[in-house]
Design an enzyme around this catalytic site. Structure first.
Site, short mmCIF file in Angstrom:
data_model
loop_
_atom_site.label_atom_id
_atom_site.label_comp_id
_atom_site.label_asym_id
_atom_site.label_seq_id
_atom_site.Cartn_x
_atom_site.Cartn_y
_atom_site.Cartn_z
N THR A 58 0.84 -1.19 0.00
CA THR A 58 0.00 0.00 0.00
C THR A 58 0.88 1.24 0.00
O THR A 58 1.94 1.26 0.63
CB THR A 58 -0.95 0.02 1.22
N HIS A 106 2.41 -11.43 14.40
CA HIS A 106 3.47 -11.94 15.26
C HIS A 106 3.23 -13.40 15.66
O HIS A 106 4.14 -14.06 16.18
CB HIS A 106 3.59 -11.07 16.52
#
Length: 407
Positions: A326, A378
């Site tokens: 993006t 994560h």
């Protein structure tokens, strides 16, 4: 003979849709392949066209109604002629076309255009239609409103009244609020963004990249590149998509997804490219981006961007994707934390290029720098892997020859 018009078959990822707008009404004539109705889904706006020439016999669903795949939308009487058109032709023969122009113009007007005409109190006879058969479109009304002040400068003065003049300005003035329902697409975007923040262990790591090498390369070859590749312009997104593909090959966890208790490692790079539209942010996908050249990437991104803004993207264009890039820098963003696009586990954020003083070999020099951000899940990607991935992208951009040589 009546022909049924049905909704498209939605893929498994799309449960249902909503009728966004009818461009025809019952009794209106239609031509083959003429747009009849728009259906808004969670991902895209789908257009349904007429399968044959005829007249809209019956509309079965109203604007705002929720429909499922293959639902019956309307029926067309094939080969029929609209009664309004016949009556108009008779009236024209009897009284002359000038006297029935307003009625004829109003008959040839879509719902969106008619609503704008009524809201602004316009005379349809004064508006030139550019649609099929002189039909007045929403764009025609907008163009008329835009040009109207120059054509009729006395209109604003006539609209002024003592009541309006007495409305106080400043803090004590009237504070107007407008409440509109959230579109299905906007609601789905909000839902997915909230889901990403609550269902993933999202973390963002940052780095900065010297854009001077890419900018020099682009400045040197952009004219020749555009000429050689049929008008395709050499931008920055192509470099970052190619750099991301190379980095994903080295760190496959960033190209994976979590499915329940399983990790799915993708042996291909389908890169989603975020595109801003009036309806919201959409993420069309570049299939097999690792096999695309810079010219292929730039051409594909331009095509997807144009189709996104024209609501021409299909659901296939929007589904899938193993990683997203993006670019908030086009809007002036200096730094941000992009949100994941589940089930993807990584998204790369580009930002504004800004000249900053940097220390190079013990000397202060001014360089065009860009902050890079990598948001990652994560649960699957460790901090070390995320940092290494971002450094790999940085190295590839700062030495573009590495992209070609795959170093």
């Amino acid at each position: 003979m009546a022909i049924q018009i049905k909704a498209p078959i939605f893929p498994e990822s799309v449960a249902d849709g909503e009728v966004a707008a009818w461009h025809k009404e019952e009794g209106d004539s239609v031509q083959r392949d003429e747009l009849i109705v728009e259906i808004e889904t969670d991902k895209v706006v789908m257009e349904v066209v007429a399968p044959a020439d005829g007249v809209i016999k019956k509309i079965h669903v109203a604007v705002g109604e929720t429909i499922e795949s293959d639902a019956l939308l309307a029926e067309i009487e094939e080969g029929a002629v609209a009664a309004a058109s016949t009556a108009s032709a008779v009236a024209t023969a009897d009284t002359g076309s000038a006297e029935v122009a307003p009625a004829s113009a109003e008959a040839e007007m879509g719902p969106a255009a008619r609503q704008m005409v009524e809201e602004h109190g316009l005379n349809p006879a004064e508006i030139s239609g550019t649609g099929k058969g002189g039909r007045i479109t929403k764009e025609d009304v907008s163009a008329y409103l835009k040009d109207r002040p120059a054509a009729a400068p006395a209109k604003p003065a006539a609209a002024a009244s003592p009541a309006i003049a007495e409305v106080p300005s400043g803090p004590s003035g009237e504070r107007i609020e407008t409440r509109v329902p959230m579109t299905r697409m906007r609601a789905r975007i909000a839902e997915r963004l909230l889901e990403a923040t609550t269902s993933t262990a999202m973390l963002t790591t940052f780095n900065e990249v010297n854009m001077a090498p890419v900018m020099a390369l682009r400045s040197k070859y952009k004219d020749q590149f555009e000429k050689t590749h049929n008008g395709t312009r050499l931008g920055f997104m192509g470099f970052f998509v190619r750099a991301a593909c190379e980095a994903l090959k080295r760190y496959p966890a960033a190209n994976a997804s979590i499915d329940g208790n399983d990790v799915v490692y993708h042996g291909y790079q389908d890169i989603g490219v975020a595109v801003s539209t009036e309806g919201g942010l959409v993420v069309p996908v570049l299939r097999d981006a690792d096999f695309m050249s810079l010219a292929d990437v730039e051409a594909a991104i331009r095509d997807l961007g144009m189709r996104a803004k024209a609501n021409k993207l299909t659901i296939d264009d929007m589904t899938g994707g193993t990683f997203t890039v993006t670019n908030g820098g086009v809007f002036g963003s200096l730094l941000s934390t992009p949100i994941l696009n589940p089930p993807q586990t990584g998204i790369l954020g580009m930002h504004k290029i800004q000249e900053r003083p940097m220390v190079v070999d013990g000397e202060i020099v001014v360089l065009p720098m860009m902050y890079l951000a990598l948001s990652y899940d994560h649960r699957l990607i460790d901090g070390k892997t995320a940092v290494q991935f971002l450094v790999a992208v940085k190295d590839l951009i700062e030495d573009p020859a590495r992209i070609l040589l795959q170093l």
